[in-house]
Design a protein around this motif. Structure first.
Motif, mmCIF file in Angstrom:
data_model
loop_
_atom_site.group_PDB
_atom_site.id
_atom_site.type_symbol
_atom_site.label_atom_id
_atom_site.label_comp_id
_atom_site.label_asym_id
_atom_site.label_seq_id
_atom_site.Cartn_x
_atom_site.Cartn_y
_atom_site.Cartn_z
ATOM 1 N N ILE A 236 -9.868 -6.616 -16.193
ATOM 2 C CA ILE A 236 -10.598 -5.352 -15.997
ATOM 3 C C ILE A 236 -9.715 -4.259 -15.384
ATOM 4 C CG2 ILE A 236 -12.841 -6.495 -15.830
ATOM 5 C CD1 ILE A 236 -12.765 -5.912 -12.798
ATOM 6 N N ILE A 237 -8.619 -4.657 -14.747
ATOM 7 C CA ILE A 237 -7.741 -3.662 -14.107
ATOM 8 C C ILE A 237 -7.277 -2.576 -15.094
ATOM 9 C CG2 ILE A 237 -5.352 -3.411 -13.302
ATOM 10 C CD1 ILE A 237 -5.808 -5.608 -11.355
ATOM 11 N N PRO A 238 -6.945 -2.917 -16.337
ATOM 12 C CA PRO A 238 -6.479 -1.859 -17.252
ATOM 13 C C PRO A 238 -7.480 -0.734 -17.487
ATOM 14 C CG PRO A 238 -5.896 -4.018 -18.109
ATOM 15 C CD PRO A 238 -6.789 -4.258 -16.942
ATOM 16 N N LEU A 239 -8.715 -0.916 -17.059
ATOM 17 C CA LEU A 239 -9.691 0.169 -17.205
ATOM 18 C C LEU A 239 -9.429 1.298 -16.220
ATOM 19 C CD1 LEU A 239 -12.978 -1.920 -17.586
ATOM 20 C CD2 LEU A 239 -11.712 -0.758 -19.392
ATOM 21 N N ARG A 240 -8.628 1.037 -15.209
ATOM 22 C CA ARG A 240 -8.336 2.052 -14.178
ATOM 23 C C ARG A 240 -6.911 2.554 -14.334
ATOM 24 N NH1 ARG A 240 -13.203 2.278 -13.155
ATOM 25 N NH2 ARG A 240 -12.659 4.242 -14.104
ATOM 26 N N SER A 241 -6.698 3.823 -13.955
ATOM 27 C CA SER A 241 -5.383 4.434 -14.152
ATOM 28 C C SER A 241 -4.477 4.334 -12.934
ATOM 29 C CB SER A 241 -5.550 5.913 -14.504
ATOM 30 O OG SER A 241 -6.374 6.048 -15.618
ATOM 31 N N PHE A 242 -5.074 4.293 -11.735
ATOM 32 C CA PHE A 242 -4.267 4.273 -10.503
ATOM 33 C C PHE A 242 -4.700 3.061 -9.673
ATOM 34 C CE2 PHE A 242 -4.824 8.626 -11.901
ATOM 35 C CZ PHE A 242 -3.504 9.057 -12.000
ATOM 36 N N VAL A 243 -3.840 2.062 -9.650
ATOM 37 C CA VAL A 243 -4.240 0.782 -9.045
ATOM 38 C C VAL A 243 -3.205 0.327 -8.020
ATOM 39 C CG1 VAL A 243 -4.835 -1.635 -9.522
ATOM 40 C CG2 VAL A 243 -5.314 0.120 -11.238
ATOM 41 N N THR A 244 -3.691 -0.124 -6.871
ATOM 42 C CA THR A 244 -2.817 -0.795 -5.905
ATOM 43 C C THR A 244 -3.373 -2.188 -5.650
ATOM 44 O OG1 THR A 244 -2.198 1.272 -4.833
ATOM 45 C CG2 THR A 244 -1.817 -0.737 -3.600
ATOM 46 N N PHE A 245 -2.595 -3.176 -6.020
ATOM 47 C CA PHE A 245 -2.984 -4.583 -5.887
ATOM 48 C C PHE A 245 -2.349 -5.110 -4.606
ATOM 49 C CE2 PHE A 245 -4.349 -8.256 -8.640
ATOM 50 C CZ PHE A 245 -4.160 -9.236 -7.694
ATOM 51 N N PHE A 246 -3.172 -5.604 -3.690
ATOM 52 C CA PHE A 246 -2.658 -6.136 -2.428
ATOM 53 C C PHE A 246 -2.385 -7.638 -2.616
ATOM 54 C CE2 PHE A 246 -3.553 -2.838 0.892
ATOM 55 C CZ PHE A 246 -3.987 -1.852 0.020
ATOM 56 N N ALA A 247 -1.109 -7.997 -2.667
ATOM 57 C CA ALA A 247 -0.740 -9.400 -2.896
ATOM 58 C C ALA A 247 -0.425 -10.070 -1.562
ATOM 59 C CB ALA A 247 0.460 -9.471 -3.824
ATOM 60 N N THR A 248 -0.948 -11.273 -1.383
ATOM 61 C CA THR A 248 -0.811 -11.931 -0.071
ATOM 62 C C THR A 248 -0.063 -13.260 -0.122
ATOM 63 O OG1 THR A 248 -2.953 -12.976 -0.424
ATOM 64 C CG2 THR A 248 -2.946 -10.935 0.829
ATOM 65 N N LEU B 193 1.429 -4.132 -4.033
ATOM 66 C CA LEU B 193 1.971 -4.073 -2.672
ATOM 67 C C LEU B 193 2.109 -5.508 -2.184
ATOM 68 C CD1 LEU B 193 2.877 -2.483 -0.224
ATOM 69 C CD2 LEU B 193 0.490 -2.271 0.468
ATOM 70 N N TRP B 194 3.349 -5.949 -2.073
ATOM 71 C CA TRP B 194 3.603 -7.377 -1.823
ATOM 72 C C TRP B 194 4.622 -7.535 -0.694
ATOM 73 C CZ3 TRP B 194 3.839 -11.033 -6.645
ATOM 74 C CH2 TRP B 194 3.593 -12.342 -6.231
ATOM 75 N N PRO B 195 4.167 -7.397 0.558
ATOM 76 C CA PRO B 195 5.091 -7.622 1.679
ATOM 77 C C PRO B 195 5.531 -9.085 1.705
ATOM 78 C CG PRO B 195 2.992 -6.696 2.423
ATOM 79 C CD PRO B 195 2.816 -7.103 1.005
ATOM 80 N N ASP B 196 6.706 -9.305 2.241
ATOM 81 C CA ASP B 196 7.259 -10.660 2.288
ATOM 82 C C ASP B 196 6.281 -11.591 3.016
ATOM 83 O OD1 ASP B 196 8.751 -12.896 2.355
ATOM 84 O OD2 ASP B 196 10.494 -12.022 3.360
ATOM 85 N N ALA B 197 5.855 -12.639 2.317
ATOM 86 C CA ALA B 197 4.880 -13.557 2.919
ATOM 87 C C ALA B 197 5.415 -14.985 2.933
ATOM 88 C CB ALA B 197 3.571 -13.484 2.131
ATOM 89 N N ARG B 198 6.748 -15.104 2.886
ATOM 90 C CA ARG B 198 7.308 -16.454 2.763
ATOM 91 C C ARG B 198 7.298 -17.226 4.075
ATOM 92 N NH1 ARG B 198 12.636 -14.785 -0.391
ATOM 93 N NH2 ARG B 198 12.317 -13.056 1.016
ATOM 94 N N SER B 199 7.154 -16.513 5.174
ATOM 95 C CA SER B 199 7.097 -17.198 6.455
ATOM 96 C C SER B 199 5.638 -17.444 6.837
ATOM 97 C CB SER B 199 7.767 -16.354 7.538
ATOM 98 O OG SER B 199 7.353 -16.767 8.813
ATOM 99 N N LEU B 200 5.436 -18.518 7.576
ATOM 100 C CA LEU B 200 4.088 -18.833 8.038
ATOM 101 C C LEU B 200 3.588 -17.746 8.989
ATOM 102 C CD1 LEU B 200 1.963 -21.067 7.773
ATOM 103 C CD2 LEU B 200 2.971 -22.168 9.768
ATOM 104 N N HIS B 201 4.535 -17.015 9.580
ATOM 105 C CA HIS B 201 4.159 -15.985 10.557
ATOM 106 C C HIS B 201 4.355 -14.577 9.990
ATOM 107 C CE1 HIS B 201 3.858 -19.280 13.334
ATOM 108 N NE2 HIS B 201 5.057 -19.669 12.966
ATOM 109 N N SER B 202 4.187 -14.444 8.692
ATOM 110 C CA SER B 202 4.366 -13.127 8.050
ATOM 111 C C SER B 202 3.148 -12.235 8.218
ATOM 112 C CB SER B 202 4.626 -13.293 6.555
ATOM 113 O OG SER B 202 5.806 -13.996 6.333
ATOM 114 N N MET B 203 2.092 -12.791 8.742
ATOM 115 C CA MET B 203 0.830 -12.054 8.711
ATOM 116 C C MET B 203 0.871 -10.758 9.513
ATOM 117 S SD MET B 203 -2.186 -14.862 8.490
ATOM 118 C CE MET B 203 -1.646 -15.886 9.819
ATOM 119 N N ASP B 204 1.645 -10.743 10.600
ATOM 120 C CA ASP B 204 1.732 -9.512 11.401
ATOM 121 C C ASP B 204 2.320 -8.376 10.571
ATOM 122 O OD1 ASP B 204 0.651 -10.748 13.537
ATOM 123 O OD2 ASP B 204 2.559 -11.212 14.522
#
Lengths: 248, 246
Positions: free
Chosen positions: B49-61, B106-117
């Motif tokens: 369904i995302i292609p129905l929108r023109s401006f998208v920011t996907f928050f990847a965790t 938007l995909w901040p580095d999440a490879r560490s167990l303590h990346s959440m901060d």
């Protein structure tokens, strides 16, 4: 959609629902008169009378709307583009209220600390700064009382921090430069400081890197800075009589 | 026919193309919620369904997500580790506009167990900008993780309740209907439920105010694999639909 499903939907939307039957033509009052509680009504627990519900409540199973057969394709409109220039402003914490003596004591402490640093380079000026510390502290306290933005900056300076330490460490260098008559005559130091805060381009500030220094001084307007500079010049003439700093 | 209702009438099966073209009238200022256990096709549905929108920011965790990587490549998304995305270096550095980079992961580095901060700070900065700019479609595939572990529940509530006026649409995916802000059900115009036989989950879904409990329980429990029950919360219409594999 399957043809069978479409036929089912069409049939369901055309037919009268079986469970309503003869009730459909009767008014709620008629139904209540026949001992039936119509949809949207309830029996009051205290008076035992049938009355309309205060809130409509969740639908009954038989009330589920049957989706209509779509007329045609959906007409989609183009998305409105985000406003690229809009950036979330930084929320600054409220400035603490003025309390007599707090800023005077804090600024006096800072002056004395600065005086000790300067004394290593010039004993007379260092001593003069330390002796004027209390008076200067009082003067800053009075300015902070009337100007909340200056108060905010001074409170942060008093609280200390990495940038305050850096500024203190550079004080002898700054003083040495400012004491040179040629430099004072040629460089409008006061105006440079004011112009530093006169840039309204917030995006530029962010790209330059928002940090503790901007946190410390960024809330000052050019007018605040001019007022603070006048105060600083005033205290400087107390420390070193005859000092003139070009403001133009 | 079961009881007072016929499931084929109240929630007919629609094929995907027909659903997208004739039924799924998703406006820019409407939110979409997806509820279903892991492995039932929520992410795939999101990608459809995302292609129905023109401006998208996907928050990847997640630390790694090959499916999302594949989707990003095929759909023209740009992965960014920080917000806002910039171009150039030093004094030439500037923030990219939405038109220059309309599709972002938007995909901040999440490879560490303590990346959440770090994740939290970056996401908060993005949400604040998106809220100010309007016009974006925000995708939180892991709604519970974002709200609970990254402590972004307040931001989620604000987006759900206040952002429609700014033409912001919010896509939320959650594995369970519990322990997430109830605004997901109240504020979303479009809801998708995948098959779930967990009694507590069924109770929670059927307990949502505007739904008729009986049919919803029956429909959600009897969905086929990868099939979704679509509910238009404004009109009360329901359809069963299966999105194709991306």
């Amino acid at each position: 959609m399957n043809p069978e499903t479409l036929a089912l939907i069409a049939q369901a939307t055309e037919d009268t629902p079986a469970d309503l039957g003869e009730h459909e033509t009767e008014t709620p009052e008629q139904l209540i008169g026949r001992g039936i509680i119509p949809d949207g009504y309830t029996r009051d627990t205290k008076t035992r009378e049938v009355r309309p519900k205060k809130a409509r409540g969740r639908p009954r199973n038989g009330d589920i709307p049957v989706p209509p057969v779509p007329d045609g394709p959906i007409t989609r409109t183009a998305d409105v583009a985000p406003d690229g220039k809009a950036r979330a402003g930084k929320v600054r914490p409220p400035v603490p209220p003025w309390r007599k003596g707090v800023i005077a004591a804090g600024m006096s402490r800072l002056y004395k600390r600065a005086g000790r640093i300067v004394r290593a380079m010039d004993r007379d000026i260092g001593t003069a700064i330390m002796e004027a510390a209390d008076d200067c502290g009082e003067a800053w306290d009075e300015l902070a009382r009337t100007n909340p933005r200056v108060r905010g900056v001074l409170m942060k300076m008093i609280a200390g921090g990495a940038w305050t330490s850096v500024l203190m460490a550079h004080l002898p260098i700054l003083l040495a430069i400012m004491m040179k008559e040629n430099i004072r005559r040629r460089i409008p130091l006061a105006n440079m400081a004011v112009n530093f805060f006169n840039d309204d381009d917030t995006e530029g500030q962010e790209e330059a890197g928002e940090g503790d220094l901007f946190d410390l001084l960024g809330s000052l307007s050019p007018e605040d800075m001019q007022e603070a500079m006048r105060m600083a010049m005033g205290t400087m003439t107390r420390v070193v009589p005859g000092t003139v700093v070009r403001g133009d | 026919m079961r009881g007072e209702y016929d499931l084929d009438v109240i929630a007919p099966v629609a094929n995907w193309e027909f659903f997208l073209a004739h039924i799924f009238d998703w406006r820019q200022d409407e939110h979409v919620g997806m509820i279903g256990p892991t492995g039932t096709g929520k992410s795939n549905l999101t990608y459809q369904i995302i292609p129905l929108r023109s401006f998208v920011t996907f928050f990847a965790t997640k630390p790694r997500d090959t499916t999302l990587d594949k989707f990003a490549r095929s759909a023209g998304f740009v992965k960014i580790p920080d917000w806002p995305p910039t171009k150039g270096k030093g004094p030439l550095k500037r923030v990219l506009t939405a038109e220059e980079m309309p599709l972002r992961i938007l995909w901040p580095d999440a490879r560490s167990l303590h990346s959440m901060d770090v994740q939290r700070v970056v996401f908060q900065r993005a949400i604040a900008d998106i809220y100010a700019q309007g016009g974006w479609c925000v995708v939180w595939d892991e709604f519970w993780f974002m709200c609970t572990l990254l402590k972004l529940e307040t931001e989620a509530r604000v987006l759900l309740q206040q952002a429609r006026a700014s033409n912001i649409s919010f896509i939320m995916g959650a594995q369970r209907p519990s322990r997430i802000p109830l605004e997901l059900f109240d504020q979303a115009t479009h809801l998708f439920f995948s098959r779930d036989n967990d009694e507590a989950n069924l109770k929670r879904i059927s307990g949502v105010g505007w739904l008729a409990a009986g049919p919803i329980r029956e429909l959600v429990a009897s969905l086929e694999r990868f099939q979704f029950l679509y509910v238009n919360t404004r009109m009360g219409w329901m359809f069963r639909v299966t999105s194709p594999l991306g």
